[in-house]
Design a protein around this motif. Sequence first.
Motif, PDB file in Angstrom:
ATOM      1  N   MET A 163       0.805  -1.275  -0.136  1.00 45.35           N
ATOM      2  CA  MET A 163      -0.039  -0.471   0.122  1.00 45.35           C
ATOM      3  C   MET A 163       0.799   1.288   0.277  1.00 45.35           C
ATOM      4  SD  MET A 163      -2.726   1.095   2.443  1.00 45.35           S
ATOM      5  CE  MET A 163      -4.065   2.665   2.984  1.00 45.35           C
ATOM      6  N   LEU A 165      -0.006   3.876  -1.886  1.00 44.73           N
ATOM      7  CA  LEU A 165      -0.974   5.572  -2.039  1.00 44.73           C
ATOM      8  C   LEU A 165      -2.163   4.949  -1.100  1.00 44.73           C
ATOM      9  CD1 LEU A 165      -1.455   6.302  -5.094  1.00 44.73           C
ATOM     10  CD2 LEU A 165       0.318   7.485  -3.567  1.00 44.73           C
ATOM     11  N   GLY A 166      -3.219   6.150  -0.208  1.00 46.13           N
ATOM     12  CA  GLY A 166      -3.853   6.228   0.450  1.00 46.13           C
ATOM     13  C   GLY A 166      -4.895   7.406   0.700  1.00 46.13           C
ATOM     14  N   THR A 177      -3.018  10.524  -0.917  1.00 46.65           N
ATOM     15  CA  THR A 177      -1.097  11.277  -0.827  1.00 46.65           C
ATOM     16  C   THR A 177      -0.800   9.242  -0.840  1.00 46.65           C
ATOM     17  OG1 THR A 177       0.321  12.145   0.412  1.00 46.65           O
ATOM     18  CG2 THR A 177      -1.768  11.604   1.443  1.00 46.65           C
ATOM     19  N   ALA A 178       0.651   9.849  -1.301  1.00 45.10           N
ATOM     20  CA  ALA A 178       2.246   8.371  -0.146  1.00 45.10           C
ATOM     21  C   ALA A 178       1.876   8.920   0.951  1.00 45.10           C
ATOM     22  CB  ALA A 178       2.830   8.520  -1.069  1.00 45.10           C
ATOM     23  N   TYR A 179       2.269   8.201   1.726  1.00 41.68           N
ATOM     24  CA  TYR A 179       3.123   8.628   3.150  1.00 41.68           C
ATOM     25  C   TYR A 179       4.319  10.049   2.818  1.00 41.68           C
ATOM     26  CZ  TYR A 179       3.993   8.474   7.924  1.00 41.68           C
ATOM     27  OH  TYR A 179       4.093   8.751   9.312  1.00 41.68           O
ATOM     28  N   VAL A 180       3.637  10.785   3.591  1.00 41.62           N
ATOM     29  CA  VAL A 180       4.542  12.456   3.627  1.00 41.62           C
ATOM     30  C   VAL A 180       4.939  12.535   2.228  1.00 41.62           C
ATOM     31  CG1 VAL A 180       6.066  13.504   5.103  1.00 41.62           C
ATOM     32  CG2 VAL A 180       4.725  11.467   6.116  1.00 41.62           C
ATOM     33  N   LYS A 182       6.964  10.155   0.534  1.00 36.20           N
ATOM     34  CA  LYS A 182       7.311   9.349  -0.784  1.00 36.20           C
ATOM     35  C   LYS A 182       7.499   9.641  -1.890  1.00 36.20           C
ATOM     36  CE  LYS A 182       8.037   5.837   2.970  1.00 36.20           C
ATOM     37  NZ  LYS A 182       7.524   4.668   3.781  1.00 36.20           N
TER      38      LYS A 182
END
Lengths: 794, 157
Positions: A163, A165-166, A177-180, A182
Motif C-alpha cells: 500500500m 498510496l492512501g 497521497t503517499a506517505y509524506v 514518499k
Amino acid sequence: MLNIEIDGKAVEVDHGTTIIDAADKLGIAIPRFCYHKKLSVAANCRMCLVQVEKFAKPLPACATPVADGMKIFTRSKAAVEAQKSVMEFLLINHPLDCPICDQGGECDLQDIAVAYGAPASRYAEEKRVVLNKNIGPLVSTDMTRCIQCTRCVRFLKEVGGMMELGMVGRGEHAEITAYVDKSVDSELSGNIIDLCPVGALTSKPFRYKARTWELTRRPSIAPHDGLGSQIEVHIKDGKVLRVLPREKESINECWLSDRDRFSYEGLNSPDRLTVPMIKHHGEWHETDWKTALEFAAGQLKDITNADGGEQLGVLVSPNSTMEEAYLAKQIAHGLGSSNIDYRLRQTDFRLDGKRMGTPWMGCNIPDLQEMDRILVIGSNLRNEHPLLANRIRKAVAQGAELSLVNPMDDDQLMAVKHKAICTPNDMVNVLAQILKAMSGLQRLSLCLPKSLNDLLETVRVWDNSQAMAESLAGLGKEVDLVSPRTGIFLGNIAQSHPRFTELYSLAEAIASLCGATFGILSPAANSTGAHLVGVLPGEHGLNAKAMLESPRKAYLLVNVEPELDCHHAAQARQAIAEAECVIALTAYKSEALEHADVLLPIAPFTETSGTYMSMEGRVQSFTAVTKPLGECRPGWKILRVLGNTLGLSGFDFDSSEQVKNAIFGGQKPSTVVWNSLNNNLRELIDIQVKIKSNVLQRLGEVPQFQSDAIVRRSPPLQKTRAVQAPVAAMHSQLLTELGLDDGEMVTVKQGVASVLLKAKRDDRLPHGVVRVPTALPVTSLLGDLMGEIEVTRA
Amino acid sequence: MLSQESLAKIDRELTKYPADRRQAAVMSALRIAQDEKGWLSKETVAYVAEYLGIPPIAALEVASFYNMYELEPVGQYKITVCTNISCMLRDSDVIVDHLQERLGIGFNETTPDGKFTLKEGECMGCCGGAPLFHINNKRMCEFLTKEKVDAILEELK
Ligand code: SF4
Ligand code: FES
Ligand code: FES
C-alpha cells in the motif's frame, strides 16, 4: 443459478454475482468509477446506482449481489435521477480543466458527464483545491481532479502488494497521497494511470505530448521479459509517444509492468544509430548500406576463408526476434561456424546436448495462480518478471505456500512460507536436501535412482529443507493436500548460476518425485524462441561463454552490447577489443561497441515485423508500428542482404513471414512448439553436491531497468528510485569481518579488474555474498556474474 | 521512539486480535502513542505502523480520519467543546465565548505558555449532559456553566 431481469432482459447468473457483473454480461452499460473487475469492491463513488424492484432506495450495482427474481432498472426515472444527482455531486469539486488535461478524450468522468450530467452546475461556492504530490518520475498528479474512487489505492495494495498510496483526511478534506514525501516505487506503478478514471494520475513522460485523439494505435508485443505481454503502441508523426496494455487475460491481464510501459522512451534516445558506420584507421565514418554490407561481408569472408569458420563467433541477444535469430544462425552456418549462442548471461553449459527439448515455463501463465505449492529457485521475482510475481502473489493470497531458495532476501511483497537464503553455492546443497527429504516422505512411495541415492547419502537435511519438501508434497499443519498442484521454477539467477546444471537436475528430480510442474522462467522476450530456432552452438561449436574465453578473430553481434549483456563483462570487452573484425547490428551507438568495425543500424521492435516466443511457448508475431528511423532497417532484412552479399544460399526472403515459415518448416507454429517444448533431461547428470569453499561470491544481478539496450536508455525509468548508483552490498557481519564501515569506499576486485564502489550494509544477503549489480557501465570492468570476488578498503 | 510502557500497552491490545491481524490494533496503538507524546507526528505514526507491520500510509489514513488524533502539536490540555445541535441549544456559545476570553485564544489555537488548546467538537453522544467539553479526549465535563469552567481552568493551572 439465479434468474433475474435487467431492463426487461432476462438473464441467468451464478450465485453471488453482482448486478454490475450481470449487466456487463448482458452488455447493458452501467456507469461506474470506483468499480474495477480486478479490484475489491469499494462502492464509494455511487455512480452505479440502479433501481431495484421492491427497494425504496436506489442500490449500488457494484456492491449488490443479485437475488432470484430480482428486477433491475438501469434507465428508469428513479435510476436516472439517482445517477444524475451523483454526477452533479462528483462534479462539484472537479475543475473544468479538460482542455489542458491529458485524460481529455479518454476520461470516464468526461464521457459519463456527457451521458448523465446536467449542462450546467448549480454550485456557485468555491471549489476545493488539492495540492499535487510528487510520486516519482513515472506518474504525474493533478490531485484536484481526483474523485476519491480509491482505485489507485486498491491497486497498489491488492495487486502491487504494497500500500503505497492512501486516502488521508475525511469528507471534503479527503485526499489521495503517499506517505509524506514518499514516491510510489512499485514496479507496476504505471497501471494506476490506466485505472484512474479521471486525469488525476497521468503519465509523466507523456505529459502534454499529444491529445489522445491524435494518436494512431497499433498492437505489438512487449520486448523485455519472457512473458510476452500484449501492448498497444501509440504514435504521432511517426514517433512512439506511449505504450499501453492490450487486455489479454491469459498473459498480462489488463496490466503492464513499468518496464514494458515506459521503456519506449529509449526508442527516442539521442543514442540511436541512424546510418551505417565503418571504422577506418580508428575513425568512425558514416556510409551507405551497400558499402557497409559489402565491407562487412568482405571482412567476414576474408577471416573465415583464411582461418576457418570456427574463427567466427555469433552472439544474438535473446531480445531479438525469431526471424533475426534464425537468419543469424543461417549466416553462421553458411560461413562454416557453429559458434552461435543467445544465452549471453549463462555460465554453466554442461546441460547442452542433454536436454530433450526447448526449456520453457512448464505450464501456462494463468496456471501459476491456481497452484497450491510453489518453489522458486534463484529468482528475484519482482525484478525479473513483475507480472509473473503478481500471479504468484495471487496464488499466495488464495492460500498457496511459497518457498524460495535464493541468494538474497528481497521483499517479494507476498507471504513466503519457507525460505532458504544462502550463498549461490549452498543453493545446490539446499536442493539436495529437499530432494533427500522428499524421497523420504512416506506418502511418496517413489524412490530415487541408486546413483542419486548414493550421492545424497551424506547430505544432512536441515529442518528448513525438510519443511519445504513437506510443503511441496502437500503435507502441512494447517492445510494437508492429497494431490496439490505444485510448481517448481528456476529464475534468472539460477540460469546464470555457475552450477546451473546441479540446480536444474536437482530441481527436476524434486519435481518428478512430487509430481510438480517444472519450469524455467525465460529471462528475455525471446529466450525460448531463440532456443527453438536453434541459436545454439553446434557439435564442436563454442557457446556464448567459450566464445569470449577463447577469443575469436571475428564476431557478429545481433543487438548485443557485449560488456553489458554478457556474463563476464571484462572478458567480453577484451575479446571484442582484440578481435580483428566485429560486425554489430545495433539500434544504438554505444561505448560498448567502440571497438567494433562496422555498425549496422537495426530497427528496434517498433520498427520491424517479427516474432517472439514467450516462456509459455506462445508464438506472437507483430508488425512494425512505425517507420524505421533514418537509415535503420529491420534486422531480418539486414541479415538477408548480408547473406546475399556473402553469396550464401537460402536467403531469398521477401518478408518476415517467409522467414517465419522457414523457421516452422511450413507447419503450424503450435505444432512445432508443442513437439519441442520439453524440460526433461535425457539422462541423469553427474552432479556434485558438496562444495565447500570459503571464498566470497559475487551476486551479479541484472537490475530491472538495465536488462536490455532499450530499457537502459529510457530516461524516466532511469530516474526511478529502483535505479541507484551501484554499491557493493553485503551482510553487516561480513562488513565487520572485513573491517569495513557501511558507506565507505571499497575496491571490488574480480580477476585482474577492479572498481571502486561504496560498501553497503544489507542484511537481506547471506554471509559470504557480495552483491554487485551487472549491466552497468561502472561495473562492466568486472568479471563473472557469480564468480569469486575480493573486497578491500579503498 | 515510544516508551517500554507504551509498547507494553500496545502489546496488550495486540493480544485481543489474531496474530496475523496486527493492523486491527492500529486505533489503540495510535491512541497509546498519542497519550505518551501528546500528539502524533509523522515519525510517530510511521513508528506505530512499523511496529504493527503495516504500511505507514495505512496508519496515517486512520490517524487523519478521526479527529481525536492530533496531527499537529497541541497544548498540555486540549479542550474540545461540543458545538453541535443539542449543546448549541443549551448555550454552548456562552461556554465557547467564555473559554476564548479566559484563555485569550480562538479555536485551533494554543496559549503561548503551551498549556491549553481549544478545539471545536461535534456531538459526543452525551447530549443529556449539554453543554459540555472534554479534556485530552479523556475527561468529560458536563452541564457546564461559566463558573464551572472557571473552576476547571483553575484546577488545571
Ligand atoms: S487519483 Fe484517480 S484512481 Fe486514485 S482515487 Fe483519485 S480518481 Fe481514483
Ligand atoms: S461503481 Fe458502484 S459505487 Fe462506484
Ligand atoms: S450535541 Fe453536544 S454532545 Fe450531542
